[in-house]
Design an enzyme around this catalytic site. Structure first.
Site, PDB file in Angstrom:
ATOM      1  N   LYS A  13       4.836   9.038   8.858  1.00  0.00           N
ATOM      2  CA  LYS A  13       4.616   8.442  10.179  1.00  0.00           C
ATOM      3  C   LYS A  13       5.613   8.923  11.241  1.00  0.00           C
ATOM      4  O   LYS A  13       5.409   9.964  11.833  1.00  0.00           O
ATOM      5  CB  LYS A  13       4.573   6.918  10.050  1.00  0.00           C
ATOM      6  CG  LYS A  13       3.391   6.483   9.137  1.00  0.00           C
ATOM      7  CD  LYS A  13       3.151   5.010   9.158  1.00  0.00           C
ATOM      8  CE  LYS A  13       2.131   4.556   8.133  1.00  0.00           C
ATOM      9  NZ  LYS A  13       0.754   4.575   8.577  1.00  0.00           N
TER      10      LYS A  13
ATOM     11  N   ASP B 182       9.280   3.027  -0.664  1.00  0.00           N
ATOM     12  CA  ASP B 182       8.253   3.649   0.168  1.00  0.00           C
ATOM     13  C   ASP B 182       8.541   3.239   1.605  1.00  0.00           C
ATOM     14  O   ASP B 182       8.186   2.144   2.040  1.00  0.00           O
ATOM     15  CB  ASP B 182       6.856   3.190  -0.279  1.00  0.00           C
ATOM     16  CG  ASP B 182       5.767   3.795   0.596  1.00  0.00           C
ATOM     17  OD1 ASP B 182       6.104   4.442   1.611  1.00  0.00           O
ATOM     18  OD2 ASP B 182       4.580   3.609   0.275  1.00  0.00           O
TER      19      ASP B 182
ATOM     20  N   TYR C  35       0.866  -1.186   0.000  1.00  0.00           N
ATOM     21  CA  TYR C  35       0.000   0.000   0.000  1.00  0.00           C
ATOM     22  C   TYR C  35       0.894   1.225   0.000  1.00  0.00           C
ATOM     23  O   TYR C  35       1.852   1.303   0.761  1.00  0.00           O
ATOM     24  CB  TYR C  35      -0.902  -0.009   1.236  1.00  0.00           C
ATOM     25  CG  TYR C  35      -1.760   1.228   1.393  1.00  0.00           C
ATOM     26  CD1 TYR C  35      -2.805   1.492   0.496  1.00  0.00           C
ATOM     27  CD2 TYR C  35      -1.548   2.144   2.427  1.00  0.00           C
ATOM     28  CE1 TYR C  35      -3.608   2.627   0.633  1.00  0.00           C
ATOM     29  CE2 TYR C  35      -2.343   3.268   2.578  1.00  0.00           C
ATOM     30  CZ  TYR C  35      -3.371   3.508   1.678  1.00  0.00           C
ATOM     31  OH  TYR C  35      -4.162   4.636   1.817  1.00  0.00           O
TER      32      TYR C  35
END
Ligand code: PLP
Length: 435
Positions: A273, A245, A150
């Site tokens: 994050k 990523d 994702y």
């Protein structure tokens, strides 16, 4: 309707009912709705260290850590103080600040492949912008991603594998035009032969390969070194951009992220994050040469009203300082490993088919004999059993991710005692599952 121990209607139920009147599904991000596991989502009122409390004032040991950011534990006093001080100086200026320079300098120093970085506000923006840069720099449209990874919800990335082996993908969301996804080739994670085949067929049309080098969105799946190395070699050979990523695994599996762990340098890295410490900061970066193609220097456009927000940067910078304290990652890794080993043993003792694994401060729980290597293997795990386990653990006051497809996270505040309390609860639950 659930009831509390005092036999009152749960405040979580009341809030969920109310939320659904004004918010689609009652939540602002789908996984929070508990659709995968069933039941009522817990509405959180406060958090501290390794814990949070719901609207019924029930305490949980939290293993999602806001889906990754809470690496130093919730409401860390030093981070909270930095945020309060920054807020008192003003919330947002829309003009540059020294804090943004300090943050960029810190990221460039810590992440091996990054010479220049641009701050944004979400992981989705980071990957979307990295993709645009890769396409702008190469003048190519086609991209490769991997099933089960994702990368946020940009149109080109909401894609699953097509029907044939090397056919371009299908949208995973309504509203994503076929015209966008027809450029996205979706391959199996950890499959070197397929990657080689894709490059043999389309190599000189591929703008970039984007990958989670430690995958955390199909439970936890480790990339093999051969897989990442093949990606590096093929991208270099064909002039394609390799994008790691590391929104989830950056500053989570090691201080320098997965690229430090594997010793492989991507061309671009997306971060998020942890670098916001709980506030909205994300970033993408790479070589100065590649990044110079971004506006205002180059022709690839990207912008943000709140990019580099001073309060968010204060939270992020303070978090980045704390994680550099000596022994931080050794302790974090030992904590996650203790949890994985303890849960695996408790399940074995009860005769339950289960295993767990950890990389740095991330872990995976699998209702299968061995950890999966790709999306199909992950989907073959016993999800019905996970759902029963999840709810039983919730009753015990342990909050794991409310879906079998997600990795878990520990923080520096998850002490051995907290981990052992979790393992003891799991031992009771596994025994019940076996009965
Ligand atoms: N990339 C990865 C690997 C992620 O795990 C996520 C979110 O979970 C994203 C990108 C998107 O980040 P955000 O939710 O901040 O848009």
């Amino acid at each position: 309707m659930t009831t509390t121990s005092q036999n009152q209607v749960s405040k979580n139920d009341e809030l969920f009912e109310r939320a659904q009147k004004t918010t689609p599904g009652g939540v602002n991000s789908p996984v929070r709705a508990f659709r995968s596991v069933g039941g009522t989502p817990r509405f959180i009122t406060r958090a501290e260290g390794p814990y949070f409390w719901d609207a019924d004032d029930k305490r949980y040991i939290d293993y999602i850590g806001s889906w990754g950011p809470a690496i130093v534990g919730h409401a860390h006093p030093v981070v909270v103080k930095a945020v309060q001080e920054a807020a008192a100086r003003g919330l947002s200026f829309g003009a540059p600040t020294e804090g943004e320079i300090l943050m960029a300098e810190e990221i460039c120093r810590l992440v091996p492949s990054i010479e220049q970085v641009r701050l944004v506000s979400s992981g989705t923006e980071a990957t979307m912008s990295a993709l645009r840069l890769a396409r702008g720099a190469t003048g190519r449209d086609k991209i490769i991603k991997f099933e089960g990874c994702y990368h946020g919800h940009a149109d080109s990335l909401l894609v699953k594998a097509g029907s044939g082996l090397l056919t371009f993908g299908n949208p995973t969301s309504a509203g994503v035009p076929e015209d966008f996804v027809k450029h996205t080739l979706v391959l199996d994670y950890n499959n070197v032969a397929q990657l080689e085949q894709a490059f043999a067929e389309f190599g000189d049309e591929i703008a970039c390969v984007i990958v989670e080098p430690v995958a955390g969105n199909m439970n936890l799946i480790k990339a093999t070194e051969a897989f990442l190395q093949a990606m590096r070699t093929l991208c270099t050979k064909h002039g394609s951009v390799l994008i790691f990523d590391e929104v989830m695994c950056g500053f989570r599996v090691a201080l320098g992220g997965a690229q430090e762990l594997y010793g492989i340098k991507p061309d671009l890295t997306a971060l998020g994050k942890v670098i916001g410490g709980g506030l909205p900061v994300a970033a993408f970066g790479g070589s100065a040469e590649l990044m110079s193609k971004m506006a205002p220097l180059g022709a690839v456009y990207q912008a943000g009203t709140l990019s580099g927000n001073p309060v968010a940067v204060a939270a992020g910078m303070t978090t980045l300082k704390i994680i550099q304290q000596p022994g931080f990652y050794e302790q974090l890794s030992a904590t996650a490993a203790r949890l994985a080993a303890g849960l695996t043993k408790a399940a074995k003792d009860a005769g339950i088919v289960f295993c767990a694994d950890a990389v740095g401060g991330m872990f995976g729980l699998y209702f299968s004999e061995t950890p999966p290597n790709n999306y199909a293997e992950m989907m073959a795990g016993d999800r019905a059993r996970f759902n029963v386990f999840f709810h039983a653990m919730l009753d015990e006051g342990v909050y794991f991710a409310p879906a079998a497809f997600e990795a878990g996270f520990v923080s520096a505040q998850h002490s051995d005692a907290v981990i052992d309390e979790t393992i003891a609860a799991a031992a009771r639950v596994f025994k019940k599952l076996a009965a």
